[in-house]
Design a protein around this motif. Structure first.
Motif, PDB file in Angstrom:
ATOM      1  N   SER A   1      -3.394  13.279   6.605  1.00  0.00           N
ATOM      2  CA  SER A   1      -4.502  13.289   5.644  1.00  0.00           C
ATOM      3  C   SER A   1      -5.400  12.090   5.903  1.00  0.00           C
ATOM      4  CB  SER A   1      -3.949  13.208   4.216  1.00  0.00           C
ATOM      5  OG  SER A   1      -3.311  11.949   4.011  1.00  0.00           O
ATOM      6  N   ALA A   2      -6.446  11.995   5.123  1.00  0.00           N
ATOM      7  CA  ALA A   2      -7.323  10.826   5.233  1.00  0.00           C
ATOM      8  C   ALA A   2      -6.556   9.546   4.922  1.00  0.00           C
ATOM      9  CB  ALA A   2      -8.505  10.979   4.277  1.00  0.00           C
ATOM     10  N   TYR A   3      -5.565   9.640   4.040  1.00  0.00           N
ATOM     11  CA  TYR A   3      -4.762   8.464   3.693  1.00  0.00           C
ATOM     12  C   TYR A   3      -3.865   8.052   4.862  1.00  0.00           C
ATOM     13  CZ  TYR A   3      -6.218   9.324  -1.137  1.00  0.00           C
ATOM     14  OH  TYR A   3      -6.947   9.513  -2.285  1.00  0.00           O
ATOM     15  N   SER A   4      -3.209   9.009   5.502  1.00  0.00           N
ATOM     16  CA  SER A   4      -2.352   8.644   6.633  1.00  0.00           C
ATOM     17  C   SER A   4      -3.176   8.105   7.795  1.00  0.00           C
ATOM     18  CB  SER A   4      -1.512   9.846   7.083  1.00  0.00           C
ATOM     19  OG  SER A   4      -2.322  10.876   7.617  1.00  0.00           O
TER      20      SER A   4
ATOM     21  N   ASP B   1       3.439  18.327  -2.569  1.00  0.00           N
ATOM     22  CA  ASP B   1       4.051  18.889  -1.363  1.00  0.00           C
ATOM     23  C   ASP B   1       3.173  18.676  -0.133  1.00  0.00           C
ATOM     24  OD1 ASP B   1       6.166  19.675  -2.890  1.00  0.00           O
ATOM     25  OD2 ASP B   1       5.718  21.832  -2.813  1.00  0.00           O
ATOM     26  N   ALA B   2       1.879  18.781  -0.317  1.00  0.00           N
ATOM     27  CA  ALA B   2       0.963  18.636   0.814  1.00  0.00           C
ATOM     28  C   ALA B   2       1.051  17.239   1.422  1.00  0.00           C
ATOM     29  CB  ALA B   2      -0.469  18.928   0.371  1.00  0.00           C
TER      30      ALA B   2
ATOM     31  N   CYS C   1       0.849  -1.186   0.000  1.00  0.00           N
ATOM     32  CA  CYS C   1       0.000   0.000   0.000  1.00  0.00           C
ATOM     33  C   CYS C   1       0.886   1.237   0.000  1.00  0.00           C
ATOM     34  CB  CYS C   1      -0.907  -0.014   1.238  1.00  0.00           C
ATOM     35  SG  CYS C   1      -2.187   1.281   1.236  1.00  0.00           S
ATOM     36  N   LYS C   2       0.815   2.038  -1.020  1.00  0.00           N
ATOM     37  CA  LYS C   2       1.624   3.249  -1.120  1.00  0.00           C
ATOM     38  C   LYS C   2       1.177   4.282  -0.091  1.00  0.00           C
ATOM     39  CE  LYS C   2       2.019   2.828  -6.173  1.00  0.00           C
ATOM     40  NZ  LYS C   2       1.715   3.516  -7.464  1.00  0.00           N
ATOM     41  N   SER C   3       2.097   5.116   0.318  1.00  0.00           N
ATOM     42  CA  SER C   3       1.701   6.316   1.050  1.00  0.00           C
ATOM     43  C   SER C   3       1.170   7.321   0.032  1.00  0.00           C
ATOM     44  CB  SER C   3       2.890   6.908   1.805  1.00  0.00           C
ATOM     45  OG  SER C   3       3.860   7.397   0.890  1.00  0.00           O
ATOM     46  N   ALA C   4       0.446   8.331   0.507  1.00  0.00           N
ATOM     47  CA  ALA C   4      -0.067   9.352  -0.408  1.00  0.00           C
ATOM     48  C   ALA C   4       1.076  10.106  -1.070  1.00  0.00           C
ATOM     49  CB  ALA C   4      -0.977  10.313   0.347  1.00  0.00           C
TER      50      ALA C   4
ATOM     51  N   TYR D   1       2.987   9.548   8.805  1.00  0.00           N
ATOM     52  CA  TYR D   1       3.415  10.614   7.898  1.00  0.00           C
ATOM     53  C   TYR D   1       4.586  11.324   8.572  1.00  0.00           C
ATOM     54  CZ  TYR D   1       0.879  14.016  10.823  1.00  0.00           C
ATOM     55  OH  TYR D   1       0.448  14.786  11.873  1.00  0.00           O
ATOM     56  N   PRO D   2       5.361  12.169   7.862  1.00  0.00           N
ATOM     57  CA  PRO D   2       6.629  12.678   8.409  1.00  0.00           C
ATOM     58  C   PRO D   2       6.541  13.365   9.766  1.00  0.00           C
ATOM     59  CG  PRO D   2       6.553  13.095   6.060  1.00  0.00           C
ATOM     60  CD  PRO D   2       5.209  12.543   6.440  1.00  0.00           C
ATOM     61  N   TYR D   3       5.480  14.122  10.034  1.00  0.00           N
ATOM     62  CA  TYR D   3       5.385  14.853  11.291  1.00  0.00           C
ATOM     63  C   TYR D   3       4.392  14.213  12.259  1.00  0.00           C
ATOM     64  CZ  TYR D   3       8.166  18.522   9.120  1.00  0.00           C
ATOM     65  OH  TYR D   3       9.185  19.216   8.513  1.00  0.00           O
ATOM     66  N   ASP D   4       4.222  12.937  12.151  1.00  0.00           N
ATOM     67  CA  ASP D   4       3.295  12.213  13.020  1.00  0.00           C
ATOM     68  C   ASP D   4       3.857  12.171  14.446  1.00  0.00           C
ATOM     69  OD1 ASP D   4       1.449  10.569  14.166  1.00  0.00           O
ATOM     70  OD2 ASP D   4       1.722   8.886  12.782  1.00  0.00           O
TER      71      ASP D   4
END
Length: 279
Positions: free
Chosen positions: A228-231, A211-212, A201-204, A244-247
């Motif tokens: 996001s909804a994906y993360s 960039d978002a 499963c890819k990340s968004a 996600y990077p800033y989780d």
């Protein structure tokens, strides 16, 4: 001989007293990663060092179901581990022009990645070791580049600080199979006998590259990149992983140990983290 001459004028009793007060000299030793495959299929674990650090175990190897392998590392090693699936290194197609040999996590078609990073999406175990016990080594599991396998990481033997500290040192596997809940636009599929099967499963960020989603540019801070909804699909399925990077909901574990256990497919979907720590 130089050392003997330096000590020749020192009275043995004060020297013995000094050694007794200081205690035994602790020798700096490396650490061991015990890599375990509890999946019902082969996994090809791989490792890639950060700049300035050595390649471990040639960078990759085969691990059949139910087996484990010990990988030695320097006490200050930094890098990442991941698992590759669906590999075929005997195919001429895979060896020609560095074509992919694995369905997920491939590294230029090589069995031994030799420091080459794997192709996303792949679940990453990120490691930052320190030989100073007071600083504590850190490790996390990241889905920033996507997901292909559940992974658990913990220290062994358990830290002496007690049960609460043990729990702090455990990053459990997932509560759900991410591939089963992956949105269609993020799916990586492989052909099968009856229908295509979702293998990753890819990340968004990997899927769309904006960039978002990638937390870049104007979205390159914790304040402007909030997932996001994906993360949140990743967060719901694997609450202990970085989605996600800033989780900030999933903090890295900071635990010093001589042995770290990295287990692929640590438990069945939905089983508790406590059982993982006893595996």
């Amino acid at each position: 001989m130089a050392c003997l001459s330096l000590l020749s004028g020192v009275h043995p009793l004060p020297l013995l007293l000094l050694i007794t007060l200081l205690g035994p000299v602790a020798l700096v030793r490396g650490v061991t990663f015990r890599v375990v495959n509890k999946c019902p299929f082969p996994v090809w674990p791989a490792a890639a060092p950060n700049a300035g650090h050595p390649v471990l175990a040639g960078g990759g190897f085969l691990l059949p179901p139910g087996q484990s392998r010990r990988v030695s590392a320097p006490a200050t090693w930094n890098g990442r581990f991941w698992g590759r699936t669906g590999c075929n290194f005997t195919s001429t197609a895979a060896t020609a022009n560095a074509a992919a040999a694995c369905l997920t996590g491939d590294c230029d078609g090589r069995l031994a990645c030799n420091g080459t990073a794997g192709a996303p999406p792949a679940t990453l175990v990120e490691v930052d070791l320190h030989e100073d016990q007071s600083k504590g080594s850190s490790y996390d599991v990241s889905l920033v580049d996507g997901y292909n396998l559940p992974v658990a990481v913990w220290t062994k033997p358990p830290t002496s600080a007690g049960a609460a500290a043990d729990r702090k040192c455990v990053i459990p596997g997932c509560a759900k199979n991410v591939n089963a809940v992956c949105p269609p636009e993020l799916q990586v599929t492989a052909p099968a006998a009856k229908a295509a099967v979702v293998v990753a499963c890819k990340s968004a960020c990997v899927a769309f590259g904006t960039d978002a989603f990638c937390c870049r540019g104007a979205h390159g801070t914790a304040e402007t990149c909030r997932g996001s909804a994906y993360s949140r699909v990743f967060r719901d399925a694997c609450p202990a992983y970085l989605s996600y990077p800033y989780d900030t909901a999933a903090a890295a574990a900071r635990c010093y140990a001589e042995v770290y256990v990295v287990t692929f497919c640590p438990s069945r979907w939905g089983e508790g983290a406590d059982r993982v720590a006893q595996a």
